[in-house]
Every structure is written in structure tokens, then in C-alpha cells.
Design an enzyme around this catalytic site. Structure first.
Site, PDB file in Angstrom:
ATOM      1  N   ARG A 261       0.901  -1.121   0.105  1.00 24.09           N
ATOM      2  CA  ARG A 261       0.142  -0.020   0.282  1.00 24.09           C
ATOM      3  C   ARG A 261       0.966   1.104  -0.149  1.00 24.09           C
ATOM      4  O   ARG A 261       1.962   1.436   0.784  1.00 24.09           O
ATOM      5  CB  ARG A 261      -0.823   0.055   1.187  1.00 24.09           C
ATOM      6  N   ARG A 276       2.233   1.093  10.354  1.00 20.15           N
ATOM      7  CA  ARG A 276       1.804   1.342   9.097  1.00 20.15           C
ATOM      8  C   ARG A 276       2.884   1.121   8.026  1.00 20.15           C
ATOM      9  O   ARG A 276       3.669   2.114   8.083  1.00 20.15           O
ATOM     10  CB  ARG A 276       1.175   2.803   8.992  1.00 20.15           C
ATOM     11  N   GLU A 348      -6.247  -1.058  15.795  1.00 19.46           N
ATOM     12  CA  GLU A 348      -7.061  -1.902  15.021  1.00 19.46           C
ATOM     13  C   GLU A 348      -6.050  -3.067  14.629  1.00 19.46           C
ATOM     14  O   GLU A 348      -4.911  -2.821  14.214  1.00 19.46           O
ATOM     15  CB  GLU A 348      -7.465  -1.132  13.640  1.00 19.46           C
ATOM     16  N   SER A 351     -10.173  -6.190  10.386  1.00 15.56           N
ATOM     17  CA  SER A 351     -11.613  -5.554   9.728  1.00 15.56           C
ATOM     18  C   SER A 351     -12.377  -6.806   9.187  1.00 15.56           C
ATOM     19  O   SER A 351     -11.646  -7.373   8.111  1.00 15.56           O
ATOM     20  CB  SER A 351     -11.121  -4.553   8.988  1.00 15.56           C
ATOM     21  N   ARG A 390       0.869  -6.122  12.610  1.00 15.47           N
ATOM     22  CA  ARG A 390       0.114  -5.612  13.903  1.00 15.47           C
ATOM     23  C   ARG A 390       0.133  -6.636  15.184  1.00 15.47           C
ATOM     24  O   ARG A 390       0.270  -6.226  16.127  1.00 15.47           O
ATOM     25  CB  ARG A 390      -1.096  -5.067  13.802  1.00 15.47           C
TER      26      ARG A 390
END
Length: 426
Positions: A261, A276, A348, A351, A390
Site C-alpha cells: 500500500r 503502518r 485496529e 477488519s 500488527r
């Protein structure tokens, strides 16, 4: 992708759904374009019918030696032939404009999705586990990690910001986490393991909703392919263009892949540490189901991700995202947020979304109900089970020891040859 027929049937409801997403009403514009397109189609069809009719009449007029009538009919046919290209071009233009507008609109939130504009309006559904008392001042993972092989400096040297090199203990733990997650999902929850392509075509990105709106968040190769931002893209598109038998459903796929990403929309956020990254690994779950099964499947998928967190002994909570905070293709999303003692907050880690038939319409993915000739669109769901990096962060922070070591959760020890502790470099 939205069905223009449903928009025509209830434009007020469609605009109300968009308003919950913070978007202006657009139903009237869509309906006007659709009417213009359909009007042009009617003109084209009438012109073709009249051309065929007149062409036949020419032969009859000539057979009757009515040259005046034949000439008039020939002139009419010529005029129709001259007018048709412009009408067909107008039909293509309005159709492309309509399709472009529809493709840029997100899915509508389901009725039980809370209203709101951002993460501050998300609802806590349930909390699992309690943050443990470490007995000392907790440190963040970027302080613990370097002594265990989380090498931020070398990652930046090799590839630039938001890249990390993992070595030694950190690399072993990272590998163990991914294999543990995939094994639980495949062996105990019925997901079929898949090793999908990491590069996909435009059509695949369009099918799951990344294109055309989010091109800037993606990495594109020089030959026009795209690096996947999540295995959701590859796994969901397995059924693109298919007509499935009802008894073939549900389909459940899981894959452990690198994800890529650009993080164009996250400038300045989480620039430190391993939260991230431009490149990271994630175990992804995808389900393809009939519409009447999608509600239960959403709960099932989310519980599968929760099971992994529970086995790891990590405190977490389930959040129901508000309408303004959901992803583009989602109709309802549950986020799982794990407790990070170093940050003293939940973050988070998974999801899980139901997309209803939104992606299926874009992919033209259907099934045929038993005993019926007509087909229907499938429902698609996707979820993280879990984001490996994460989860590594969560294990480092929750199992940290005062001397800089990290205890290994019991369930991971078989994946680490019985190792019960990561030792920091001295």
C-alpha cells in the site's frame, strides 16, 4: 456497484444511504442519465427497425415498378444510416458517464450501522480479556523491537520510509504468527488455503472496489499490473464472471500474503514503528455466500478472527464502524482492536466486512438457485485473520519483560520449536 433499477425504484432511499456516508444526493443525476441513455437506445432500435422495414419495401416498390416510391424509401434508408452512428455514439457516451458515476459511489450502509463521520463515532460491541498488569512501565514496540531484530534503520536504508527489516527472533516470531493463523483458519474453521497472485489486472482491482477511485493508494508495475493491497482482491475475484451452483456455496478462502500500500491517504500517521508499512503480511479470509447466509457469515468470520486473538491471550474489543468510517465496498464492518500497553490504547488489528452484492455486481459473480433458471448475485465478505505485523507488535508489547525479553504465548511455542522466550541482544 449499484443497480440503477433499484435507484429508479426508490431514489430517496438511495440518497439517504449516501447521506449517511457524508455524500451529496446523486439519484436524480443518475436517473436523468439513465433516461437519456434509454431514450437513445429506443431511438436506435426504432431506427434499425424502420431501416429494415424500408429496405424490404424498396424491393416491393421496385417489383411494382414504382420508382418514385423506391427512391423515397432509399433516401429514407440512407438518412437513417447516416443518423445511426451519432445516436450510437450518444448512447455510448451517456452509458459510460452513468457507469463512471455508479463505479465511484460506495456501498450503502445496512440499517444497523451507526451514524457518524469518523472513528470517534464507532461503537464498542464487546470487550474480551483485560489488560494485564506488567508490574513495570510498559514500552512501545519500537523501543523493544530493535534488540529482538526489528531493524527499522536497515529497512529504511534498503527501501525508504515505512519499510522494516526483520532479523533473528523478530523474523522467527513473525513467521510463526502467520503460520499459526493460517493453520487455525484452514484446519479448524474450514477455510481453503490459497496461494494467490500478488499482481493482478485492472479488472480484479475494479471488481473489489479499489479502482477507479483509489488508484493513488496502490502500487502499479510498468506493465500495467497492480500489487495487491490485500489478498481480498485475488481471493474474491476467484469467482469473477462465474455462475456457481447453489450447493457449491459457501466458498471460504484464506491466504497469507504480502500486501502493498502506498499509504497516500495516511501521510503523517504512524510514521514510527511497525504499525503502518508500505509492505506487510496479512492472513485474509474471504467468503462467497448466498444472500440469506451473509448475516450469519459475517458473525462467523468475525468470530474466527476473535478466536485467534483469544488463543494468543491478547486483550481486544469488537467495534462496529459508523457509516462514515467504513471502507468503500463495505455495507457493515466490525473492527477488532487489540490492546497495546506501550501506547496505552486499542489499535485496529482486524477488519471484517460484509459487502452484500456490491462487489458481485462489479465482478458479475452469480449463482443459480436450485430448481431455478434465473441467476442471482452472490454476497461477498472479507476479513483479516489477522494482520501479521500488527499482531507481532501486540505480542511484543503485551508479553514484554522488564529486562527487554518477550515471553512467547503458549500457542505459538510449537511453531518456534518449543521456544518460550525471545532474548534481546546484549
Amino acid at each position: 456497484m449499484h443497480d440503477i433499477r433499484l435507484i429508479r425504484d426508490d431514489p430517496a432511499a438511495f440518497d439517504a444511504g449516501l447521506a449517511r456516508r457524508g455524500l451529496a444526493p446523486v439519484a436524480a443525476t443518475l436517473i436523468a442519465l439513465d433516461e437519456a441513455r434509454r431514450g437513445t437506445i429506443t431511438q436506435v432500435q426504432a431506427g434499425l427497425a424502420r431501416r429494415n422495414e424500408a429496405s424490404k419495401a424498396i424491393g416491393a416498390a421496385k417489383a411494382a415498378r414504382d420508382e418514385a416510391a423506391a427512391a423515397a424509401l432509399m433516401a429514407e434508408v440512407a438518412a437513417i444510416k447516416q443518423a445511426l452512428p451519432a445516436l450510437e455514439a450518444e448512447e455510448a457516451r451517456t452509458g459510460a458517464e452513468l457507469d463512471g458515476l455508479l463505479a465511484a459511489l460506495p456501498n450503502l450502509p445496512l440499517a444497523d450501522v451507526p451514524d457518524g463521520v469518523d472513528e470517534d463515532d464507532n461503537l464498542v460491541v464487546a470487550e474480551h480479556g483485560r489488560p494485564r498488569d506488567l508490574g513495570f512501565s510498559a514500552r512501545e514496540h519500537d523501543a523493544i523491537g530493535p534488540a529482538l531484530g526489528l531493524d527499522f534503520e536497515t529497512g529504511v536504508k534498503l527501501a525508504g520510509a515505512r519499510f522494516t527489516l526483520l532479523r533473528g527472533p523478530a523474523a522467527r516470531l513473525h513467521r510463526a504468527l502467520g503460520q499459526f493463523m493460517l493453520s487455525v483458519l484452514a484446519d479448524e474453521h474450514g477455510y481453503e488455503q490459497v496461494v494467490p497472485p500478488l499482481l493482478v489486472r485492472d479488472e480484479a482491482m475494479f471488481g473489489t472496489g479499489q479502482l477507479p477511485k483509489f488508484a493513488d493508494d496502490l502500487f502499479r508495475t510498468t506493465d500495467g499490473r497492480w500489487l495487491i493491497p490485500t489478498a481480498e482482491v485475488s481471493l474474491t475475484n476467484i469467482v469473477a464472471g462465474s455462475i456457481l451452483a447453489e450447493d457449491a456455496l459457501p466458498l471460504r478462502f484464506a491466504a497469507l500474503t504480502p500486501c502493498f500500500r502506498s499509504e497516500a491517504g495516511a501521510a503523517g500517521r504512524d510514521t514510527r514503528g511497525f504499525i503502518r508499512q508500505h509492505q506487510f503480511e496479512k492472513v485474509e479470509m474471504v467468503s462467497i455466500v448466498t444472500p440469506d447466509a451473509s448475516e450469519a457469515e459475517h458473525e462467523r468470520m468475525t468470530s474466527c478472527a476473535e478466536d485467534i486473538l483469544t488463543r494468543l491471550g491478547l486483550p481486544f474489543r469488537r467495534m462496529k464502524l459508523c457509516a462514515g468510517d467504513m471502507g468503500f465496498a463495505a455495507a457493515r464492518t466490525y473492527d477488532l482492536e487489540v490492546w497495546l500497553p506501550g501506547q496505552n490504547r486499542y489499535r485496529e488489528i482486524s477488519s471484517c466486512s460484509t459487502c452484500t452484492d456490491f462487489q458481485a455486481r462489479r465482478m458479475n459473480a452469480r449463482y443459480r438457485p436450485a430448481g431455478e433458471k434465473a441467476t442471482r448475485f452472490v454476497h461477498t465478505l472479507n476479513g483479516s485473520g489477522l494482520a501479521v505485523g500488527r499482531t507481532l507488535v501486540a505480542v511484543l508489547e503485551n508479553y514484554q519483560q522488564e529486562d527487554g525479553g518477550v515471553a512467547i504465548p503458549d500457542v505459538l511455542r510449537p511453531w518456534l520449536a518449543g521456544l518460550n522466550r525471545l532474548e534481546p541482544a546484549r
